[in-house]
Design an enzyme around this catalytic site. Structure first.
Site, PDB file in Angstrom:
ATOM      1  N   ASN A 151      -6.636   1.151   3.033  1.00  0.00           N
ATOM      2  CA  ASN A 151      -7.382   2.369   3.369  1.00  0.00           C
ATOM      3  C   ASN A 151      -6.989   3.527   2.443  1.00  0.00           C
ATOM      4  OD1 ASN A 151      -8.525   0.958   5.485  1.00  0.00           O
ATOM      5  ND2 ASN A 151      -7.126   1.750   7.021  1.00  0.00           N
TER       6      ASN A 151
ATOM      7  N   TYR B   7      -6.048  -9.510  11.221  1.00  0.00           N
ATOM      8  CA  TYR B   7      -4.695  -9.313  11.759  1.00  0.00           C
ATOM      9  C   TYR B   7      -4.635  -9.956  13.140  1.00  0.00           C
ATOM     10  CZ  TYR B   7      -3.842  -6.121   7.914  1.00  0.00           C
ATOM     11  OH  TYR B   7      -3.657  -5.593   6.655  1.00  0.00           O
TER      12      TYR B   7
ATOM     13  N   GLU C 150      -5.968  -9.592   3.092  1.00  0.00           N
ATOM     14  CA  GLU C 150      -5.086  -8.967   4.109  1.00  0.00           C
ATOM     15  C   GLU C 150      -5.011  -9.908   5.300  1.00  0.00           C
ATOM     16  OE1 GLU C 150      -5.545  -4.845   5.261  1.00  0.00           O
ATOM     17  OE2 GLU C 150      -6.272  -4.327   3.263  1.00  0.00           O
TER      18      GLU C 150
ATOM     19  N   ASN D 281     -12.107  -1.005  -0.606  1.00  0.00           N
ATOM     20  CA  ASN D 281     -11.408  -1.619   0.529  1.00  0.00           C
ATOM     21  C   ASN D 281     -12.185  -1.413   1.823  1.00  0.00           C
ATOM     22  OD1 ASN D 281      -8.872  -2.675   1.918  1.00  0.00           O
ATOM     23  ND2 ASN D 281      -9.097  -0.686   2.921  1.00  0.00           N
ATOM     24  N   GLU D 282     -12.392  -2.484   2.568  1.00  0.00           N
ATOM     25  CA  GLU D 282     -12.991  -2.436   3.922  1.00  0.00           C
ATOM     26  C   GLU D 282     -14.127  -1.412   4.008  1.00  0.00           C
ATOM     27  OE1 GLU D 282      -9.851  -2.040   6.860  1.00  0.00           O
ATOM     28  OE2 GLU D 282      -9.237  -4.123   6.556  1.00  0.00           O
TER      29      GLU D 282
ATOM     30  N   GLU E 155       0.846  -1.202   0.000  1.00  0.00           N
ATOM     31  CA  GLU E 155       0.000   0.000   0.000  1.00  0.00           C
ATOM     32  C   GLU E 155       0.877   1.245   0.000  1.00  0.00           C
ATOM     33  OE1 GLU E 155      -2.686  -0.084   3.338  1.00  0.00           O
ATOM     34  OE2 GLU E 155      -3.673   1.773   2.750  1.00  0.00           O
TER      35      GLU E 155
ATOM     36  N   GLN F 133       1.730  -6.523   5.077  1.00  0.00           N
ATOM     37  CA  GLN F 133       2.055  -6.139   3.726  1.00  0.00           C
ATOM     38  C   GLN F 133       3.409  -6.743   3.351  1.00  0.00           C
ATOM     39  OE1 GLN F 133       1.386  -1.949   3.094  1.00  0.00           O
ATOM     40  NE2 GLN F 133      -0.524  -1.950   4.243  1.00  0.00           N
TER      41      GLN F 133
HETATM   42  O1  AHR Z   1      -2.658  -3.081   6.057  1.00  0.00           O
HETATM   43  C1  AHR Z   1      -2.925  -1.962   6.831  1.00  0.00           C
HETATM   44  C2  AHR Z   1      -4.384  -1.557   6.789  1.00  0.00           C
HETATM   45  O2  AHR Z   1      -5.159  -2.526   7.447  1.00  0.00           O
HETATM   46  C3  AHR Z   1      -5.030  -1.454   5.432  1.00  0.00           C
HETATM   47  O3  AHR Z   1      -4.821  -0.222   4.855  1.00  0.00           O
HETATM   48  C4  AHR Z   1      -6.484  -1.639   5.736  1.00  0.00           C
HETATM   49  O4  AHR Z   1      -7.189  -2.210   4.668  1.00  0.00           O
HETATM   50  C5  AHR Z   1      -6.502  -2.519   6.977  1.00  0.00           C
HETATM   51  O5  AHR Z   1      -7.319  -1.994   7.956  1.00  0.00           O
END
Ligand code: AHR
Length: 505
Positions: A71, A243, A291, A171-172, A26, A351
């Site tokens: 984001n 995550y 992600e 995205n999200e 990103e 990432q």
């Molecule tokens: O990877 C970091 C962020 O985590 C990304 O921008 C977003 O999509 C997620 O919340």
């Protein structure tokens, strides 16, 4: 502890889509600027890309990469990043409160991806923009010539279209933090119409619609149901994000989050099936886990920072120092993706460079790899082919994240030529080694090719690789595993990740 597992040549889960080992990068922190791109760096090529980083990327054999956000994409104007670099505007990036110089845009990134041997998977902005900008972006990238956008690309020195086949629809969009956040139905409608427009450019194009930002969102999994009811027939994948971290300093619970993720995948599989049945649809939708990673070591500190910042350029953000436990976790999560490869076709480590990443690059300095680089690399190199069903029998434990969890975590992959098997085996036990016995049915002449292990050395437990000591946590030739009477037998050290390659007939 003792653990038994068995596999059979005929008992398979699915053919693994190579894109299970994809990545995400990103415009955020130092991922692009001073990560992959740093003109003036001693290793920079003529375009300003760092060759030292590129080399580490290439060694991962990454099939596809999602770009440019995240984001970031939800307020991004892709046109800011094309044309002569000196004319490109500097903008404020609202997602990460940073300054975006636009020195890297689609054409530079495409060149980098080509040099890295990676296919692009592009995201369109459905936050502040919509269908028209998405179709213009696709036309710029994919149309050969003779139109405004395609001729503009040619005018920018790119004669041949890129032929990008994977497009992410925003995205999200369920997240209140997202610029342009929407309600499920609203987003589902927009995604449906955008997907139709994007797919109008060619037969091979596939689209990914946004699922929930994670399985803890208050609207999960209702979001998925409502979104899919609006767009099921016009999209190919639904995204999952998650995550992880050992926030409570409870390693066994941390590892149990892998089982929790399995349930997440299973639940979304159920929603997909439900909507398919309800709509009497003929097409199938799969999961794009675009992600995933460990993200917690300095999360609190970073979130304080970025709201206080005065729009810095390429600030150090989310630069995680991963330890052995994180490497074992990442290996286990990849095992879960292999075991669920009937549903999960694409997954992207989030990432790739500097930002929650397997690769780190010091500004004007060295590039090096974090502990999680190694299990990701092994999975990408040797986890291609057919996922075999693994029956596991062994000691179990209960944790908050999941109950009845196996200490022994195994995935097995039969190579495309049917001549070798790779077994990824983890002993989650913190202090006890595990006597391992893997029976292989339907295979002959089983021979050990390689055994690489991480762990089993308590001095590695809490340290992390650093720029000065990049090799503290790395795989070493394993010992204690052998093939006896056609079965794999031996000892998996406590708290260890093992990659075992076997040749078979
Ligand atoms: O990877 C970091 C962020 O985590 C990304 O921008 C977003 O999509 C997620 O919340």
């Amino acid at each position: 502890m003792k653990g038994r597992a068995s596999i059979h040549r005929d008992f398979t889960v699915a053919t693994i889509d190579d894109r299970l080992y994809s990545a995400f990068i990103e415009h955020m922190g130092r991922a692009i600027y001073s990560g992959i791109y740093e003109p003036g760096h001693p290793t920079a090529n003529e375009m300003g890309f760092r060759k030292d980083v590129l080399e580490l990327v290439r060694a991962l054999n990454i099939p596809a990469i999602r770009y440019p956000g995240g984001n970031f994409v939800s307020a991004y104007k892709w046109e800011d990043g094309i044309g002569p670099r000196e004319d490109r505007p500097v903008r404020l990036d609202l997602a990460w409160r940073s300054k975006e110089t636009n020195q890297v845009g689609i054409n530079e990134f495409a060149q980098w991806a080509e040099d890295a041997g990676i296919e692009m998977m592009l995201a369109v902005n459905l936050g502040t923009r919509g269908i028209e900008d998405a179709r213009n972006f696709v036309e710029y990238c994919n149309h050969p010539s003779g139109t405004y956008w395609s001729d503009l690309r040619r005018g920018h020195g790119v004669e041949q279209p890129y032929g990008v086949n994977m497009w992410c629809l925003g995205n999200e969009m369920d997240g209140p933090w997202q610029i342009g956040h929407m309600e499920a139905k609203e987003y589902g409608r927009l995604a449906d119409e955008t997907s139709k427009a994007v797919k109008a450019f060619g037969k091979g194009i596939e689209t990914v619609v946004c699922g929930s930002s994670n399985d803890q969102m208050p609207t999960y999994p209702e979001w998925e149901r409502q979104v899919l009811e609006e767009c099921y027939e016009n999209v190919d994948y639904i995204s999952l994000h998650k995550y992880f971290g050992n926030n409570s300093r409870n390693t066994l619970n941390y590892f149990a989050k892998i089982e929790e993720t399995g349930r997440y995948i299973q639940a979304i599989g159920g929603v997909i099936d439900y909507v398919k049945a309800k709509k009497r649809a003929r097409n199938d939708i799969y999961i794009c886990f675009d992600e995933w990673n460990v993200w917690y070591h300095n999360r609190e500190q970073d979130s304080k920072n970025w709201h206080a910042w005065d729009w810095p350029e390429a600030p150090a953000l989310l630069e995680e120092d991963y330890n052995l436990e994180d490497a074992i976790f990442v290996g286990g999560l990849l095992n879960e993706f292999i075991r669920r490869s009937d549903r999960v076709k694409i997954a992207c480590i989030a990432q790739l460079v500097n930002v929650i990443a397997p690769i780190r690059a010091e500004r004007n300095g060295k590039a090096w790899v974090t502990s999680i680089y190694h299990p990701y690399r092994f999975a990408s190199l040797y986890g291609r082919g057919t996922a075999l069903n693994v029956a596991v029998d062994g000691p179990r434990y209960d944790a908050e994240a999941a109950q009845d969890v196996n200490y022994l975590d195994v995935a097995a992959v039969l190579a495309p030529d049917g001549r070798s098997i790779t077994v990824f085996a983890i002993n989650r036990g913190l202090d006890e080694s595990l006597e391992f016995d893997l029976a292989l049915h339907g295979f002959e002449n089983v021979r050990l090719i390689d055994h690489q292990a991480m762990g089993g050395d308590s001095t590695e437990a809490r340290v992390a690789n650093t720029c000065e000591q990049p090799d503290r946590i790395r795989p070493r030739e394993g010992t204690g595993i052998a093939v006896v009477d056609g079965a794999v037998k031996g000892v998996l050290p406590a708290f260890s990740y093992n990659m075992i390659r076997l040749s078979v007939d």
